[in-house]
Motif scaffolding. Structure first.
Motif, PDB file in Angstrom:
ATOM      1  N   GLY A   1      -1.020  -4.733  -4.492  1.00 37.93           N
ATOM      2  CA  GLY A   1      -1.095  -6.188  -4.433  1.00 37.93           C
ATOM      3  C   GLY A   1       0.207  -6.810  -3.950  1.00 37.93           C
ATOM      4  O   GLY A   1       1.037  -6.165  -3.303  1.00 37.93           O
ATOM      5  N   THR A   2       0.407  -8.074  -4.273  1.00 40.15           N
ATOM      6  CA  THR A   2       1.612  -8.795  -3.857  1.00 40.15           C
ATOM      7  C   THR A   2       2.841  -8.223  -4.554  1.00 40.15           C
ATOM      8  O   THR A   2       2.840  -8.086  -5.782  1.00 40.15           O
ATOM      9  N   PRO A   3       3.876  -7.867  -3.800  1.00 40.34           N
ATOM     10  CA  PRO A   3       5.090  -7.308  -4.427  1.00 40.34           C
ATOM     11  C   PRO A   3       5.652  -8.262  -5.484  1.00 40.34           C
ATOM     12  O   PRO A   3       5.728  -9.481  -5.276  1.00 40.34           O
ATOM     13  N   SER A   4       6.052  -7.701  -6.614  1.00 41.15           N
ATOM     14  CA  SER A   4       6.574  -8.504  -7.713  1.00 41.15           C
ATOM     15  C   SER A   4       7.522  -7.635  -8.534  1.00 41.15           C
ATOM     16  O   SER A   4       7.613  -6.422  -8.326  1.00 41.15           O
ATOM     17  N   PRO A   5       8.237  -8.228  -9.493  1.00 37.63           N
ATOM     18  CA  PRO A   5       9.142  -7.435 -10.341  1.00 37.63           C
ATOM     19  C   PRO A   5       8.440  -6.379 -11.182  1.00 37.63           C
ATOM     20  O   PRO A   5       9.098  -5.519 -11.762  1.00 37.63           O
ATOM     21  N   GLN A   6       7.094  -6.410 -11.252  1.00 37.83           N
ATOM     22  CA  GLN A   6       6.386  -5.431 -12.065  1.00 37.83           C
ATOM     23  C   GLN A   6       6.098  -4.136 -11.291  1.00 37.83           C
ATOM     24  O   GLN A   6       5.426  -3.241 -11.815  1.00 37.83           O
TER      25      GLN A   6
ATOM     26  N   ILE B   1       0.842  -1.200   0.000  1.00 38.18           N
ATOM     27  CA  ILE B   1       0.000   0.000   0.000  1.00 38.18           C
ATOM     28  C   ILE B   1       0.873   1.246   0.000  1.00 38.18           C
ATOM     29  O   ILE B   1       1.800   1.364   0.806  1.00 38.18           O
ATOM     30  N   LEU B   2       0.585   2.167  -0.903  1.00 37.13           N
ATOM     31  CA  LEU B   2       1.286   3.435  -0.978  1.00 37.13           C
ATOM     32  C   LEU B   2       0.370   4.559  -0.527  1.00 37.13           C
ATOM     33  O   LEU B   2      -0.841   4.535  -0.796  1.00 37.13           O
ATOM     34  N   LYS B   3       0.944   5.539   0.136  1.00 39.23           N
ATOM     35  CA  LYS B   3       0.226   6.781   0.435  1.00 39.23           C
ATOM     36  C   LYS B   3       0.807   7.854  -0.480  1.00 39.23           C
ATOM     37  O   LYS B   3       1.975   8.214  -0.371  1.00 39.23           O
TER      38      LYS B   3
ATOM     39  N   ASP C   1      -6.999   0.892  -6.844  1.00 41.79           N
ATOM     40  CA  ASP C   1      -6.576  -0.504  -6.995  1.00 41.79           C
ATOM     41  C   ASP C   1      -5.742  -0.627  -8.268  1.00 41.79           C
ATOM     42  O   ASP C   1      -6.250  -0.540  -9.380  1.00 41.79           O
ATOM     43  N   LEU C   2      -4.428  -0.856  -8.078  1.00 40.68           N
ATOM     44  CA  LEU C   2      -3.500  -0.965  -9.209  1.00 40.68           C
ATOM     45  C   LEU C   2      -2.823  -2.340  -9.211  1.00 40.68           C
ATOM     46  O   LEU C   2      -1.705  -2.496  -9.658  1.00 40.68           O
ATOM     47  N   LYS C   3      -3.535  -3.335  -8.688  1.00 40.18           N
ATOM     48  CA  LYS C   3      -2.966  -4.675  -8.655  1.00 40.18           C
ATOM     49  C   LYS C   3      -2.715  -5.211 -10.059  1.00 40.18           C
ATOM     50  O   LYS C   3      -1.757  -5.943 -10.296  1.00 40.18           O
ATOM     51  N   ASN C   4      -3.585  -4.815 -10.970  1.00 40.39           N
ATOM     52  CA  ASN C   4      -3.412  -5.162 -12.372  1.00 40.39           C
ATOM     53  C   ASN C   4      -3.219  -3.868 -13.146  1.00 40.39           C
ATOM     54  O   ASN C   4      -4.179  -3.111 -13.343  1.00 40.39           O
ATOM     55  N   PRO C   5      -1.993  -3.548 -13.592  1.00 41.40           N
ATOM     56  CA  PRO C   5      -1.736  -2.273 -14.278  1.00 41.40           C
ATOM     57  C   PRO C   5      -2.604  -2.050 -15.509  1.00 41.40           C
ATOM     58  O   PRO C   5      -2.841  -0.908 -15.905  1.00 41.40           O
TER      59      PRO C   5
END
Length: 287
Positions: free
Chosen positions: A226-231, A215-217, A258-262
Motif C-alpha cells: 500500500g501507500t508507504p508509511s512509517p509502519q 510492491i515487493l518481490k 495483500d499486506l496493506k493492513n498488517p
C-alpha cells in the motif's frame, strides 16, 4: 619632626630602588622571552624547510578505512605528484575533494611528522541495492522513457553506477533491486532497509513507482504494502511471520499477498491456477 621626615624619605628611596630593580628584571625577562621565542620559531622554520619533510613516494601516504576502494584507487583520487613538500599539501582541500566522490561518505586527511607522511582516513558508502529510475525524455526524442541505473547505500544516497564501477572494478554489486525515484522513497528508506536486512525473508525487488502501492518481490511472491508509511518496518515483521505460507498454499496459485493492513493479511489467488479450498474456490483467502 625632623627625624620623622628623614625616616620617611629613606623609606621612599628604598622603595624606589626596589621598583627600579623589578622593572630591570622584567625588562631582562622580556628580552630573554623574545630571544627564546624567536629562536624557537627560527628553529622550527629551519626544520620545516629541510628536505626530509618531503613525500617521496605513494608509500608515504597511509590509507585506512577503505574496504571497497583499493589503496591504489584512493591514491589516484589524491592527485599528488612525487616528490611533494609536506608543507605545500593542503589536507583540508584533499579531504573535501575525496568527499565529492560518490563512493566516499567522509574523509579526514592530516600530516604526519615522524616519519614524514600523510594520513588518509575514509568512511565509504557501501551500496546495498541497485537503483533503477525511469524518466521520460523530451518530446523531440519521441517521448521515450529513459532508464537510469545507479546504486544506493543504506541511507538512500544515490551513487552513479558508472562512477562506482570505474573505481571498484572488483566489487560485487548487490542483488537487491529498487525501482522508482530516490526522492520518493528516501524519507522511508533507512528504517525500511534496516527491517529488510534483519528479516529472514528474502526480498529481491522493491517497486516504488506507484505512490499508492509499494510492491515487493519476495520468496513468497509479490507483496502489496500500500501507500508507504512509517509502519513499513512493522509490515516486514508480519511478512516474516508467514514464511510457512507455501506449505499451506501452492505458490503458483498466489497472485499476490495483500499486506496493506498488517492486522488483516489477505492472499489474492490466481483464478486460472487456483484449486478448490473447502470444496469451493475462493478468490481471496484470509491468513
Amino acid at each position: 619632626m625632623a627625624g620623622i621626615v628623614s625616616i620617611s624619605r629613606t623609606i621612599l628611596a628604598g622603595r624606589r630602588k626596589k621598583l627600579r630593580k623589578k622593572r630591570q628584571i622584567k625588562f631582562i625577562q622580556a628580552i630573554w622571552r623574545t630571544i627564546a621565542v624567536t629562536s624557537l620559531a627560527g628553529g622550527l622554520l629551519w626544520i620545516a624547510i629541510q628536505p626530509i619533510w618531503v613525500l617521496k613516494t605513494p608509500k608515504d601516504v597511509v590509507i585506512s578505512g577503505n574496504q571497497l576502494l583499493s589503496d591504489e584507487e584512493v591514491q589516484s583520487l589524491l592527485m599528488l605528484s612525487y616528490p611533494q613538500s609536506l608543507w605545500r599539501i593542503e589536507p583540508y582541500k584533499i579531504a573535501r575533494s575525496l568527499q565529492q566522490q560518490p563512493s566516499i561518505a567522509q574523509a579526514t586527511v592530516s600530516r604526519r611528522l615522524f616519519p614524514p607522511g600523510l594520513v588518509v582516513q575514509l568512511q565509504e558508502r557501501t551500496p546495498v541495492a541497485i537503483a533503477q529510475v525511469r524518466r521520460e525524455q523530451d518530446k523531440s526524442k519521441n517521448g521515450n522513457t529513459k532508464v537510469i541505473m545507479g546504486l544506493i547505500d543504506a541511507h538512500g544516497v544515490w551513487i552513479p553506477l558508472e562512477n562506482f564501477t570505474s573505481l571498484n572494478s572488483k566489487v560485487k554489486l548487490p542483488t537487491l533491486k529498487v525501482i522508482g525515484s530516490p526522492e520518493q522513497y528516501r524519507p522511508y528508506w533507512s528504517d525500511f532497509y534496516e527491517a529488510i536486512s534483519q528479516t529472514s525473508l528474502k526480498v529481491t525487488e522493491i517497486d516504488w513507482q506507484d505512490p499508492t502501492n509499494l510492491i515487493l518481490k519476495t520468496e513468497l511472491g509479490l507483496v502489496h504494502l500500500g501507500t508507504p508509511s512509517p509502519q513499513l518496518p512493522e509490515q516486514i515483521k508480519v511478512l516474516a511471520q508467514i514464511r510457512n505460507l507455501p506449505s499451506q498454499l501452492n505458490p503458483n496459485d498466489i497472485e499476490y499477498i495483500d499486506l496493506k493492513n498488517p492486522e488483516h493479511l489477505l492472499v489474492q489467488m490466481n483464478q486460472k491456477n487456483s484449486k478448490p479450498i473447502s470444496k469451493q474456490t475462493k478468490k481471496n483467502q484470509r491468513v
